[in-house]
Design an enzyme around this catalytic site. Sequence first.
Site, PDB file in Angstrom:
ATOM      1  N   ALA A  63       0.831  -1.207   0.000  1.00 46.09           N
ATOM      2  CA  ALA A  63       0.000   0.000   0.000  1.00 46.09           C
ATOM      3  C   ALA A  63       0.863   1.254   0.000  1.00 46.09           C
ATOM      4  CB  ALA A  63      -0.913   0.002   1.218  1.00 46.09           C
ATOM      5  N   GLY A 105       1.136  -5.447   1.173  1.00 44.99           N
ATOM      6  CA  GLY A 105       0.332  -5.720  -0.007  1.00 44.99           C
ATOM      7  C   GLY A 105       1.104  -6.381  -1.121  1.00 44.99           C
ATOM      8  N   GLU A 138       0.777  -9.907  -0.366  1.00 43.13           N
ATOM      9  CA  GLU A 138      -0.605 -10.303  -0.633  1.00 43.13           C
ATOM     10  C   GLU A 138      -0.868 -10.467  -2.129  1.00 43.13           C
ATOM     11  OE1 GLU A 138      -3.060  -8.675   3.192  1.00 43.13           O
ATOM     12  OE2 GLU A 138      -2.370  -7.165   1.761  1.00 43.13           O
ATOM     13  N   GLU A 187       2.025  -5.564   8.840  1.00 43.18           N
ATOM     14  CA  GLU A 187       0.927  -4.648   9.161  1.00 43.18           C
ATOM     15  C   GLU A 187       0.761  -4.396  10.656  1.00 43.18           C
ATOM     16  OE1 GLU A 187      -0.021  -5.922   4.977  1.00 43.18           O
ATOM     17  OE2 GLU A 187       0.901  -6.814   6.746  1.00 43.18           O
TER      18      GLU A 187
END
Length: 267
Positions: free
Chosen positions: A71, A115, A118, A138
């Site tokens: 992100a 991310g 991910e 995170e």
Amino acid sequence: MADTLPTDEPPATLRRIGHVALITLNRPQVMNAVNAAMSVAVEAAVDEFAADPELRVGVLTGAGRAFSAGADLKEVAAGRPLITREQRERGFGGFLKRRLDKPVIAAVNGYAFGGGTELMLACDLAVMSDSAELGLPEVTRGIIAAGGGLLRLARRVPLAIALEATLTGAPITAESALHWGLVNRVVPQEKVLDEALALANVIAANAPLAVQASKRVIHQMLALGSDWEPAAWELSDAEAVTVMKTADAKEGPRAFAEKRKPSWEGR
């Protein structure tokens, strides 16, 4: 992170290489951090890949020295969304909630935290640079890996390993990722894309409908939990019946008997 240099380059691109779609995250100046514009561009590339029957396998990689920093935290800090309102059903990056029958390989060419990990977990296979690291940090920022990290990591590695990675936020080395089966190959950084494309071409040389059916059965079987469940066999049998009715199912044995390479039609 926000762009530090102006650029006219699209934030994600699709390049056709035979039957392979090479999708590249293209914000190298910020280590391919994901903002809303990248989410839109990735969604468009993935949809183009999914819709084109000539494209049989996808490869997802990053431009420059990173796969993806995840992100864009400067966008988050400024209160700007990372996806558009229309993308909520598609998830972060315009991809993480998108179910694809076609296989996708992550070519993890460098840094891939949050991310970025991910995005890798949303792919079916992965080739990783020996100098790259993964991780879901995170919790060290007061948030959780809500882009699929918590949902997918424990399906790929033992539970204790997934819990340690997510509760500590510690990096996962390429050596550890390979040891735990999180990735399929670890190679020198300069060979990552070539290795991923070579793997993609091996898959793309097979009958596309059979490949897609095989992927569906494996993923849906995980949800059923046991290969002794009648529903599991019903799923496998139904896919087998459908595939056996295709032109490709006739072409495969014919090509073998005639000692030639099969010519797949994808129907």
